[in-house]
Design a protein around this motif. Sequence first.
Motif, short mmCIF file in Angstrom:
data_model
loop_
_atom_site.label_atom_id
_atom_site.label_comp_id
_atom_site.label_asym_id
_atom_site.label_seq_id
_atom_site.Cartn_x
_atom_site.Cartn_y
_atom_site.Cartn_z
N MET A 31 79.68 -39.74 -80.19
CA MET A 31 80.67 -39.20 -81.12
C MET A 31 81.53 -40.31 -81.72
SD MET A 31 81.75 -35.67 -79.15
CE MET A 31 82.89 -35.19 -80.45
N VAL A 32 81.86 -41.32 -80.91
CA VAL A 32 82.65 -42.45 -81.44
C VAL A 32 81.83 -43.24 -82.46
CG1 VAL A 32 83.69 -44.66 -80.83
CG2 VAL A 32 84.14 -42.64 -79.42
N VAL A 33 80.57 -43.51 -82.11
CA VAL A 33 79.69 -44.21 -83.05
C VAL A 33 79.53 -43.40 -84.32
CG1 VAL A 33 77.36 -45.07 -83.43
CG2 VAL A 33 78.47 -45.44 -81.22
N GLY A 34 79.34 -42.10 -84.18
CA GLY A 34 79.22 -41.23 -85.35
C GLY A 34 80.48 -41.23 -86.19
N GLY A 35 81.65 -41.23 -85.51
CA GLY A 35 82.91 -41.26 -86.25
C GLY A 35 83.05 -42.52 -87.08
N ILE A 36 82.63 -43.67 -86.54
CA ILE A 36 82.69 -44.93 -87.28
C ILE A 36 81.77 -44.87 -88.50
CG2 ILE A 36 82.18 -47.40 -87.16
CD1 ILE A 36 82.98 -47.27 -84.18
N VAL A 37 80.56 -44.35 -88.30
CA VAL A 37 79.60 -44.25 -89.40
C VAL A 37 80.15 -43.33 -90.50
CG1 VAL A 37 77.32 -43.42 -90.07
CG2 VAL A 37 77.60 -44.73 -87.95
N LEU A 38 80.75 -42.21 -90.11
CA LEU A 38 81.25 -41.25 -91.09
C LEU A 38 82.48 -41.76 -91.82
CD1 LEU A 38 80.71 -37.91 -89.14
CD2 LEU A 38 79.30 -38.91 -90.93
N LEU A 39 83.33 -42.51 -91.13
CA LEU A 39 84.47 -43.12 -91.80
C LEU A 39 84.00 -44.10 -92.88
CD1 LEU A 39 86.99 -43.78 -88.88
CD2 LEU A 39 87.26 -42.16 -90.79
N ARG A 40 82.95 -44.85 -92.55
CA ARG A 40 82.39 -45.77 -93.55
C ARG A 40 81.78 -44.98 -94.71
NH1 ARG A 40 83.06 -49.90 -96.58
NH2 ARG A 40 81.17 -51.12 -97.05
N ALA A 41 81.16 -43.86 -94.42
CA ALA A 41 80.58 -43.02 -95.48
C ALA A 41 81.68 -42.50 -96.41
CB ALA A 41 79.81 -41.86 -94.86
N ILE A 42 82.84 -42.16 -95.83
CA ILE A 42 83.97 -41.71 -96.65
C ILE A 42 84.46 -42.84 -97.55
CG2 ILE A 42 86.38 -40.96 -96.57
CD1 ILE A 42 85.69 -39.39 -94.05
N GLU A 43 84.56 -44.05 -97.00
CA GLU A 43 84.99 -45.20 -97.79
C GLU A 43 84.05 -45.44 -98.96
OE1 GLU A 43 85.22 -48.50 -95.17
OE2 GLU A 43 87.13 -47.88 -94.26
N LEU A 44 82.76 -45.22 -98.75
CA LEU A 44 81.77 -45.45 -99.81
C LEU A 44 81.62 -44.26 -100.74
CD1 LEU A 44 79.02 -47.25 -97.67
CD2 LEU A 44 80.66 -48.30 -99.25
N GLY A 45 82.29 -43.15 -100.42
CA GLY A 45 82.24 -41.98 -101.29
C GLY A 45 81.06 -41.07 -101.05
N TYR A 46 80.37 -41.21 -99.90
CA TYR A 46 79.23 -40.35 -99.60
C TYR A 46 79.71 -39.09 -98.86
CZ TYR A 46 76.58 -44.61 -100.63
OH TYR A 46 76.05 -45.73 -101.23
N PHE A 47 80.47 -38.28 -99.57
CA PHE A 47 81.10 -37.13 -98.93
C PHE A 47 80.10 -36.05 -98.51
CE2 PHE A 47 84.34 -38.96 -101.80
CZ PHE A 47 85.26 -39.33 -100.85
N THR A 48 78.97 -35.98 -99.18
CA THR A 48 77.98 -34.96 -98.82
C THR A 48 77.33 -35.23 -97.46
OG1 THR A 48 76.27 -36.17 -100.06
CG2 THR A 48 77.44 -34.40 -101.22
N LEU A 49 77.53 -36.45 -96.91
CA LEU A 49 76.96 -36.77 -95.61
C LEU A 49 77.89 -36.43 -94.45
CD1 LEU A 49 75.34 -40.26 -96.33
CD2 LEU A 49 74.21 -38.04 -96.25
N ILE A 50 79.13 -36.05 -94.76
CA ILE A 50 80.12 -35.84 -93.70
C ILE A 50 79.73 -34.67 -92.80
CG2 ILE A 50 82.54 -35.43 -93.17
CD1 ILE A 50 81.80 -38.13 -94.51
N ALA A 51 79.51 -33.49 -93.39
CA ALA A 51 79.18 -32.30 -92.58
C ALA A 51 77.89 -32.48 -91.80
CB ALA A 51 79.12 -31.06 -93.47
N PRO A 52 76.76 -32.87 -92.46
CA PRO A 52 75.54 -33.06 -91.67
C PRO A 52 75.68 -34.16 -90.63
CG PRO A 52 75.23 -33.85 -93.91
CD PRO A 52 76.51 -33.08 -93.89
N GLY A 53 76.44 -35.21 -90.96
CA GLY A 53 76.64 -36.29 -90.00
C GLY A 53 77.39 -35.81 -88.76
N CYS A 54 78.43 -34.98 -88.97
CA CYS A 54 79.17 -34.42 -87.83
C CYS A 54 78.25 -33.61 -86.92
CB CYS A 54 80.30 -33.53 -88.33
SG CYS A 54 81.70 -34.42 -89.06
N LEU A 55 77.42 -32.78 -87.53
CA LEU A 55 76.51 -31.93 -86.76
C LEU A 55 75.47 -32.77 -86.01
CD1 LEU A 55 75.96 -29.15 -89.44
CD2 LEU A 55 77.12 -28.86 -87.25
N ILE A 56 74.93 -33.77 -86.67
CA ILE A 56 73.87 -34.58 -86.06
C ILE A 56 74.41 -35.41 -84.89
CG2 ILE A 56 72.33 -36.55 -86.45
CD1 ILE A 56 71.85 -35.41 -89.28
#
Length: 211
Positions: free
Chosen positions: A121-146
Amino acid sequence: MDSQHPPLETLQDIKRMMERSTRFISLSGWSGISAGVCALGGAWAAHSRIDRFLHPAVGRNYYHSDGGALLLKDLMLIAAITFAAAFISAFIFTWSRSRRSGTPMWDTTVQRLAWNTILPMVVGGIVLLRAIELGYFTLIAPGCLIFYGLALVNASKYTLGEIRYLGYGQLILGIINLWVVGGGLYFWAAGFGILHILYGAIMWWKYERKS
């Protein structure tokens, strides 16, 4: 036939003792139900905020020219509150069941369970924070689930084995959501809300109903 029962009961007792020493078996079904209810409440709050953002006539007094940043701030706040409420309620129900069953809440097994759950979950949180910085918002929900699904499957060997099926469900929803753009909130609600409630109800029926 009756003479065979004592050895069988002894084997069952030994099995229960081994499970107690290697698995945390005091997870409460009510923990899953409460977490699912919190998730559905958070999804409803997020949906209302997004709806106000998409309909300026409704939300013009709330979202101004910097509405996108304000919306993101609101959604992150809702996610944080939802997580805190789900965690606290789940902890209370699990602590209550652990106290009734005499199972310690913090021993070597629980430490292993916590580590194997938190790490993905920590690794996933880091990846998703980077996705937010890059503007890949559509990856947030599936990333959380995965990443959450991976955490559950990874931790299942230290607690009730059924939790891995909840993890599989999260993984399936997350992978499907990667190709269903725009449906993230619905998949998020289905995974964190509905699946948690179903899992909790099944666990309560299987392990807690008789007690």
